[in-house]
Design an enzyme around this catalytic site. Sequence first.
Site, PDB file in Angstrom:
ATOM      1  N   ASN A   1      -2.551 -22.582  99.503  1.00 51.83           N
ATOM      2  CA  ASN A   1      -1.287 -23.286  99.772  1.00 51.83           C
ATOM      3  C   ASN A   1      -1.242 -23.842 101.189  1.00 51.83           C
ATOM      4  O   ASN A   1      -0.774 -24.948 101.420  1.00 51.83           O
ATOM      5  CB  ASN A   1      -0.105 -22.345  99.549  1.00 51.83           C
ATOM      6  CG  ASN A   1       0.380 -22.368  98.102  1.00 51.83           C
ATOM      7  OD1 ASN A   1       0.234 -23.372  97.413  1.00 51.83           O
ATOM      8  ND2 ASN A   1       0.944 -21.260  97.650  1.00 51.83           N
TER       9      ASN A   1
ATOM     10  N   HIS B   1       1.942 -27.032  98.785  1.00 54.70           N
ATOM     11  CA  HIS B   1       2.519 -26.338  97.631  1.00 54.70           C
ATOM     12  C   HIS B   1       2.403 -27.116  96.326  1.00 54.70           C
ATOM     13  O   HIS B   1       2.299 -26.526  95.250  1.00 54.70           O
ATOM     14  CB  HIS B   1       3.973 -25.962  97.916  1.00 54.70           C
ATOM     15  CG  HIS B   1       4.078 -24.817  98.880  1.00 54.70           C
ATOM     16  ND1 HIS B   1       4.043 -23.502  98.455  1.00 54.70           N
ATOM     17  CD2 HIS B   1       4.156 -24.782 100.226  1.00 54.70           C
ATOM     18  CE1 HIS B   1       4.109 -22.717  99.515  1.00 54.70           C
ATOM     19  NE2 HIS B   1       4.191 -23.460 100.614  1.00 54.70           N
TER      20      HIS B   1
ATOM     21  N   GLU C   1       1.330 -15.703  92.308  1.00 54.19           N
ATOM     22  CA  GLU C   1       0.037 -16.112  91.747  1.00 54.19           C
ATOM     23  C   GLU C   1      -0.543 -15.013  90.861  1.00 54.19           C
ATOM     24  O   GLU C   1      -1.742 -14.935  90.642  1.00 54.19           O
ATOM     25  CB  GLU C   1      -0.934 -16.487  92.868  1.00 54.19           C
ATOM     26  CG  GLU C   1      -1.397 -15.332  93.762  1.00 54.19           C
ATOM     27  CD  GLU C   1      -0.458 -15.040  94.930  1.00 54.19           C
ATOM     28  OE1 GLU C   1       0.743 -15.365  94.838  1.00 54.19           O
ATOM     29  OE2 GLU C   1      -0.926 -14.459  95.931  1.00 54.19           O
TER      30      GLU C   1
END
Length: 310
Positions: A190, A195, A226
Amino acid sequence: MYLAELMARPQSEKGKILIVDDQPLNIKILHQLFNEEYELFMATNGEQAIAICQKVQPDLVLLDIEMPGMSGFDVCQHLKADPETASIGVIFVTAHFDEVQEVKGFQLGAVDFIHKPINPIITTARVKNQFTLKRQSDLLHSIALLDSLTGVANRRQFEQRLPELWKHCCRNQLALSVVMLDVDFFKRFNDRYGHQEGDQCLRQVAKAISDSLRRGIDFVARYGGEEFICILPETPLSGAMNMAKNIVNAVQALHLEHVDSSFKEVTISAGVSSVIPRQDLTWQSLIETADQQLYLAKERGRNQIASLSL
Ligand SMILES: [Mg+2]
Protein backbone atom coordinates in the site's frame (compact mmCIF):
# COMPACT_ATOMS: atom_id res chain seq x y z
CA MET A 1 -20.27 -15.45 -5.74
CA TYR A 2 -19.28 -12.08 -7.08
CA LEU A 3 -21.43 -9.02 -6.75
CA ALA A 4 -21.68 -8.50 -10.51
CA GLU A 5 -22.99 -12.03 -10.99
CA LEU A 6 -25.44 -11.54 -8.17
CA MET A 7 -26.79 -8.32 -9.65
CA ALA A 8 -27.09 -9.88 -13.09
CA ARG A 9 -28.89 -12.97 -11.91
CA PRO A 10 -32.36 -11.63 -11.08
CA GLN A 11 -32.91 -10.26 -14.60
CA SER A 12 -31.81 -13.43 -16.32
CA GLU A 13 -34.09 -15.82 -14.41
CA LYS A 14 -37.84 -16.05 -14.85
CA GLY A 15 -39.89 -15.63 -11.68
CA LYS A 16 -42.10 -18.55 -10.65
CA ILE A 17 -45.82 -18.16 -9.98
CA LEU A 18 -48.21 -20.81 -8.73
CA ILE A 19 -51.86 -20.21 -9.69
CA VAL A 20 -54.40 -21.93 -7.43
CA ASP A 21 -58.10 -21.95 -8.26
CA ASP A 22 -60.79 -24.62 -8.26
CA GLN A 23 -62.28 -23.11 -11.46
CA PRO A 24 -60.18 -23.95 -14.53
CA LEU A 25 -61.55 -20.86 -16.29
CA ASN A 26 -59.99 -18.57 -13.67
CA ILE A 27 -56.67 -20.37 -14.02
CA LYS A 28 -56.88 -19.87 -17.77
CA ILE A 29 -57.38 -16.11 -17.43
CA LEU A 30 -54.37 -15.72 -15.10
CA HIS A 31 -52.34 -18.07 -17.24
CA GLN A 32 -52.86 -15.87 -20.31
CA LEU A 33 -51.80 -12.80 -18.35
CA PHE A 34 -48.53 -14.16 -16.97
CA ASN A 35 -47.55 -16.95 -19.31
CA GLU A 36 -44.99 -14.94 -21.24
CA GLU A 37 -43.08 -13.28 -18.45
CA TYR A 38 -43.12 -15.92 -15.72
CA GLU A 39 -42.73 -19.63 -15.24
CA LEU A 40 -46.19 -20.85 -14.21
CA PHE A 41 -47.48 -23.74 -12.12
CA MET A 42 -51.13 -24.65 -11.63
CA ALA A 43 -53.17 -26.31 -8.88
CA THR A 44 -56.93 -26.79 -8.50
CA ASN A 45 -57.01 -27.59 -4.78
CA GLY A 46 -55.19 -26.83 -1.54
CA GLU A 47 -53.32 -30.10 -1.14
CA GLN A 48 -51.91 -29.85 -4.64
CA ALA A 49 -50.90 -26.24 -4.01
CA ILE A 50 -48.93 -27.13 -0.88
CA ALA A 51 -47.19 -30.03 -2.60
CA ILE A 52 -46.12 -27.80 -5.51
CA CYS A 53 -44.86 -25.11 -3.11
CA GLN A 54 -42.69 -27.64 -1.31
CA LYS A 55 -41.36 -29.00 -4.58
CA VAL A 56 -40.67 -25.93 -6.73
CA GLN A 57 -40.54 -23.04 -4.21
CA PRO A 58 -42.42 -20.48 -6.33
CA ASP A 59 -41.78 -16.78 -5.65
CA LEU A 60 -45.47 -16.01 -5.53
CA VAL A 61 -48.80 -17.83 -5.14
CA LEU A 62 -52.04 -16.43 -6.55
CA LEU A 63 -54.40 -18.16 -4.19
CA ASP A 64 -58.17 -18.46 -4.56
CA ILE A 65 -59.91 -18.18 -1.17
CA GLU A 66 -63.13 -20.01 -1.99
CA MET A 67 -62.31 -23.63 -2.77
CA PRO A 68 -64.02 -26.85 -1.69
CA GLY A 69 -62.05 -28.75 0.96
CA MET A 70 -59.05 -26.68 2.01
CA SER A 71 -59.77 -22.98 1.62
CA GLY A 72 -57.17 -20.47 0.47
CA PHE A 73 -56.86 -19.33 4.10
CA ASP A 74 -56.06 -22.90 5.18
CA VAL A 75 -53.40 -23.18 2.47
CA CYS A 76 -51.81 -19.87 3.44
CA GLN A 77 -51.72 -20.84 7.11
CA HIS A 78 -50.07 -24.11 6.18
CA LEU A 79 -47.44 -22.42 4.00
CA LYS A 80 -46.57 -19.84 6.64
CA ALA A 81 -46.20 -22.46 9.37
CA ASP A 82 -43.55 -24.40 7.43
CA PRO A 83 -40.09 -22.71 7.40
CA GLU A 84 -39.45 -24.20 3.94
CA THR A 85 -42.40 -22.36 2.39
CA ALA A 86 -42.89 -19.44 4.80
CA SER A 87 -41.11 -16.89 2.60
CA ILE A 88 -43.25 -17.57 -0.48
CA GLY A 89 -45.43 -14.51 -1.19
CA VAL A 90 -49.19 -15.09 -1.16
CA ILE A 91 -51.70 -12.90 -3.01
CA PHE A 92 -55.30 -13.86 -2.33
CA VAL A 93 -57.76 -13.86 -5.17
CA THR A 94 -61.40 -13.51 -4.19
CA ALA A 95 -64.78 -12.87 -5.73
CA HIS A 96 -66.03 -11.08 -2.62
CA PHE A 97 -64.97 -7.70 -1.45
CA ASP A 98 -65.17 -8.08 2.30
CA GLU A 99 -63.10 -6.06 4.73
CA VAL A 100 -63.21 -8.70 7.47
CA GLN A 101 -61.93 -11.28 5.02
CA GLU A 102 -59.12 -9.00 3.85
CA VAL A 103 -58.03 -8.31 7.41
CA LYS A 104 -57.92 -12.02 8.03
CA GLY A 105 -55.86 -12.58 4.88
CA PHE A 106 -53.25 -9.99 5.84
CA GLN A 107 -53.08 -11.38 9.37
CA LEU A 108 -52.33 -14.80 7.88
CA GLY A 109 -49.34 -13.28 6.09
CA ALA A 110 -50.68 -12.44 2.61
CA VAL A 111 -48.92 -9.61 0.80
CA ASP A 112 -51.90 -8.42 -1.29
CA PHE A 113 -55.44 -9.01 -2.56
CA ILE A 114 -56.85 -9.24 -6.07
CA HIS A 115 -60.57 -9.15 -6.81
CA LYS A 116 -62.48 -11.13 -9.36
CA PRO A 117 -63.40 -10.56 -12.07
CA ILE A 118 -59.73 -10.17 -12.88
CA ASN A 119 -58.70 -6.74 -14.10
CA PRO A 120 -55.60 -7.38 -16.21
CA ILE A 121 -53.89 -4.05 -15.53
CA ILE A 122 -54.39 -4.09 -11.75
CA THR A 123 -53.47 -7.75 -11.48
CA THR A 124 -50.30 -7.40 -13.57
CA ALA A 125 -49.23 -4.32 -11.61
CA ARG A 126 -49.74 -6.03 -8.23
CA VAL A 127 -47.79 -9.09 -9.28
CA LYS A 128 -44.99 -6.99 -10.73
CA ASN A 129 -44.74 -4.94 -7.52
CA GLN A 130 -44.37 -8.08 -5.44
CA PHE A 131 -41.60 -9.35 -7.68
CA THR A 132 -39.73 -6.07 -7.46
CA LEU A 133 -39.97 -6.08 -3.68
CA LYS A 134 -38.90 -9.69 -3.39
CA ARG A 135 -35.88 -9.21 -5.63
CA GLN A 136 -34.79 -6.14 -3.75
CA SER A 137 -35.07 -7.91 -0.44
CA ASP A 138 -33.23 -11.01 -1.72
CA LEU A 139 -30.47 -8.80 -3.09
CA LEU A 140 -30.14 -6.79 0.13
CA HIS A 141 -29.98 -9.98 2.12
CA SER A 142 -27.14 -11.30 -0.07
CA ILE A 143 -25.24 -8.01 -0.08
CA ALA A 144 -25.36 -7.83 3.71
CA LEU A 145 -23.35 -11.05 3.82
CA LEU A 146 -20.73 -10.10 1.22
CA ASP A 147 -17.50 -8.16 1.45
CA SER A 148 -18.07 -5.12 -0.75
CA LEU A 149 -14.44 -4.83 -1.87
CA THR A 150 -13.76 -8.40 -2.98
CA GLY A 151 -17.24 -9.92 -3.42
CA VAL A 152 -16.42 -12.96 -1.26
CA ALA A 153 -18.31 -13.64 1.98
CA ASN A 154 -17.77 -11.16 4.78
CA ARG A 155 -16.87 -11.83 8.39
CA ARG A 156 -20.51 -11.75 9.48
CA GLN A 157 -21.32 -14.60 7.11
CA PHE A 158 -18.24 -16.47 8.29
CA GLU A 159 -19.35 -16.16 11.89
CA GLN A 160 -22.73 -17.64 10.99
CA ARG A 161 -21.28 -20.43 8.91
CA LEU A 162 -18.52 -21.80 11.13
CA PRO A 163 -20.73 -22.69 14.15
CA GLU A 164 -23.17 -24.48 11.77
CA LEU A 165 -20.39 -26.52 10.19
CA TRP A 166 -18.86 -27.16 13.61
CA LYS A 167 -22.16 -28.69 14.77
CA HIS A 168 -22.51 -30.69 11.56
CA CYS A 169 -19.00 -32.17 11.88
CA CYS A 170 -19.43 -32.76 15.64
CA ARG A 171 -22.67 -34.68 15.07
CA ASN A 172 -21.16 -36.84 12.36
CA GLN A 173 -17.65 -37.02 13.84
CA LEU A 174 -16.01 -35.61 10.71
CA ALA A 175 -12.84 -33.57 10.43
CA LEU A 176 -13.19 -29.81 10.09
CA SER A 177 -10.32 -27.58 8.95
CA VAL A 178 -9.75 -23.88 8.59
CA VAL A 179 -7.06 -22.05 6.65
CA MET A 180 -6.17 -18.55 7.80
CA LEU A 181 -4.43 -16.48 5.13
CA ASP A 182 -2.61 -13.17 5.20
CA VAL A 183 -1.04 -11.26 2.29
CA ASP A 184 2.69 -10.81 2.95
CA PHE A 185 4.14 -7.30 3.38
CA PHE A 186 0.80 -5.78 2.48
CA LYS A 187 1.42 -2.52 4.35
CA ARG A 188 4.55 -2.01 2.26
CA PHE A 189 2.51 -2.74 -0.89
CA ASN A 190 0.00 0.00 0.00
CA ASP A 191 2.79 2.41 0.90
CA ARG A 192 4.56 1.82 -2.40
CA TYR A 193 1.64 1.50 -4.85
CA GLY A 194 -1.21 3.33 -3.11
CA HIS A 195 -4.55 2.16 -1.75
CA GLN A 196 -6.25 1.87 -5.13
CA GLU A 197 -3.66 -0.66 -6.24
CA GLY A 198 -3.91 -2.26 -2.80
CA ASP A 199 -7.66 -2.78 -3.29
CA GLN A 200 -7.07 -4.19 -6.75
CA CYS A 201 -4.48 -6.58 -5.30
CA LEU A 202 -6.94 -7.80 -2.64
CA ARG A 203 -9.58 -8.44 -5.30
CA GLN A 204 -7.19 -10.55 -7.32
CA VAL A 205 -6.00 -12.46 -4.27
CA ALA A 206 -9.61 -13.11 -3.21
CA LYS A 207 -10.39 -14.47 -6.66
CA ALA A 208 -7.30 -16.69 -6.66
CA ILE A 209 -8.38 -18.11 -3.30
CA SER A 210 -11.98 -18.72 -4.26
CA ASP A 211 -10.96 -20.24 -7.60
CA SER A 212 -8.74 -22.69 -5.68
CA LEU A 213 -11.73 -24.04 -3.71
CA ARG A 214 -13.24 -26.81 -5.77
CA ARG A 215 -16.12 -28.12 -3.68
CA GLY A 216 -19.40 -26.33 -3.15
CA ILE A 217 -19.19 -26.79 0.62
CA ASP A 218 -15.79 -25.07 0.91
CA PHE A 219 -16.07 -21.49 1.98
CA VAL A 220 -13.90 -18.36 1.91
CA ALA A 221 -14.45 -15.06 3.67
CA ARG A 222 -12.52 -11.83 4.02
CA TYR A 223 -11.67 -11.88 7.70
CA GLY A 224 -10.33 -8.33 7.94
CA GLY A 225 -7.81 -6.05 6.17
CA GLU A 226 -5.60 -8.34 4.08
CA GLU A 227 -6.70 -11.49 5.94
CA PHE A 228 -8.88 -14.24 4.50
CA ILE A 229 -10.17 -17.44 6.06
CA CYS A 230 -11.35 -20.70 4.46
CA ILE A 231 -13.55 -23.31 6.08
CA LEU A 232 -13.06 -26.82 4.75
CA PRO A 233 -15.69 -29.19 6.15
CA GLU A 234 -15.17 -32.95 6.11
CA THR A 235 -11.48 -32.35 5.43
CA PRO A 236 -8.62 -33.71 7.57
CA LEU A 237 -5.32 -31.86 8.11
CA SER A 238 -3.58 -33.43 5.09
CA GLY A 239 -6.34 -32.30 2.70
CA ALA A 240 -6.40 -28.83 4.22
CA MET A 241 -2.61 -28.55 3.82
CA ASN A 242 -2.90 -29.47 0.14
CA MET A 243 -5.56 -26.84 -0.28
CA ALA A 244 -3.40 -24.25 1.52
CA LYS A 245 -0.45 -25.11 -0.76
CA ASN A 246 -2.65 -24.66 -3.83
CA ILE A 247 -3.74 -21.25 -2.57
CA VAL A 248 -0.19 -20.10 -1.76
CA ASN A 249 0.90 -21.22 -5.26
CA ALA A 250 -2.12 -19.64 -6.95
CA VAL A 251 -1.39 -16.26 -5.36
CA GLN A 252 2.25 -16.34 -6.39
CA ALA A 253 1.20 -17.40 -9.90
CA LEU A 254 -0.62 -14.08 -10.27
CA HIS A 255 2.87 -12.50 -10.53
CA LEU A 256 1.77 -9.19 -9.06
CA GLU A 257 4.82 -6.97 -8.76
CA HIS A 258 5.83 -6.06 -5.20
CA VAL A 259 9.34 -4.60 -5.16
CA ASP A 260 9.36 -4.15 -1.37
CA SER A 261 8.75 -7.84 -0.71
CA SER A 262 11.61 -10.32 -0.30
CA PHE A 263 9.91 -12.31 -3.10
CA LYS A 264 9.53 -9.29 -5.43
CA GLU A 265 5.92 -10.28 -6.02
CA VAL A 266 2.75 -10.58 -3.98
CA THR A 267 2.64 -13.73 -1.85
CA ILE A 268 0.48 -15.09 0.95
CA SER A 269 1.12 -17.06 4.15
CA ALA A 270 -1.21 -19.72 5.55
CA GLY A 271 -1.97 -21.15 8.99
CA VAL A 272 -3.91 -24.41 8.95
CA SER A 273 -5.76 -26.09 11.81
CA SER A 274 -7.88 -29.20 11.87
CA VAL A 275 -10.03 -31.06 14.38
CA ILE A 276 -12.79 -33.61 14.76
CA PRO A 277 -15.06 -31.37 16.85
CA ARG A 278 -15.87 -32.48 20.40
CA GLN A 279 -18.08 -31.08 23.14
CA ASP A 280 -15.09 -29.92 25.23
CA LEU A 281 -13.74 -27.75 22.39
CA THR A 282 -15.11 -24.59 20.83
CA TRP A 283 -15.00 -23.42 17.22
CA GLN A 284 -13.07 -20.39 18.47
CA SER A 285 -10.20 -22.70 19.42
CA LEU A 286 -9.95 -23.81 15.80
CA ILE A 287 -9.50 -20.20 14.66
CA GLU A 288 -7.00 -19.44 17.44
CA THR A 289 -4.87 -22.40 16.41
CA ALA A 290 -4.96 -21.40 12.74
CA ASP A 291 -4.01 -17.87 13.77
CA GLN A 292 -1.02 -19.14 15.78
CA GLN A 293 0.09 -21.26 12.83
CA LEU A 294 -0.21 -18.25 10.53
CA TYR A 295 2.06 -16.36 12.91
CA LEU A 296 4.56 -19.23 12.72
CA ALA A 297 4.47 -19.25 8.91
CA LYS A 298 5.23 -15.53 8.99
CA GLU A 299 8.08 -16.06 11.46
CA ARG A 300 9.60 -18.74 9.29
CA GLY A 301 9.87 -16.38 6.35
CA ARG A 302 6.37 -16.01 4.81
CA ASN A 303 5.02 -17.38 1.50
CA GLN A 304 4.54 -20.73 3.26
CA ILE A 305 2.28 -22.87 5.41
CA ALA A 306 2.31 -23.96 9.04
CA SER A 307 -0.25 -26.41 10.39
CA LEU A 308 -1.46 -28.18 13.53
CA SER A 309 -4.21 -30.63 14.52
CA LEU A 310 -6.08 -29.89 17.73
MG1 LIG B 1 -63.03 -20.72 -6.09
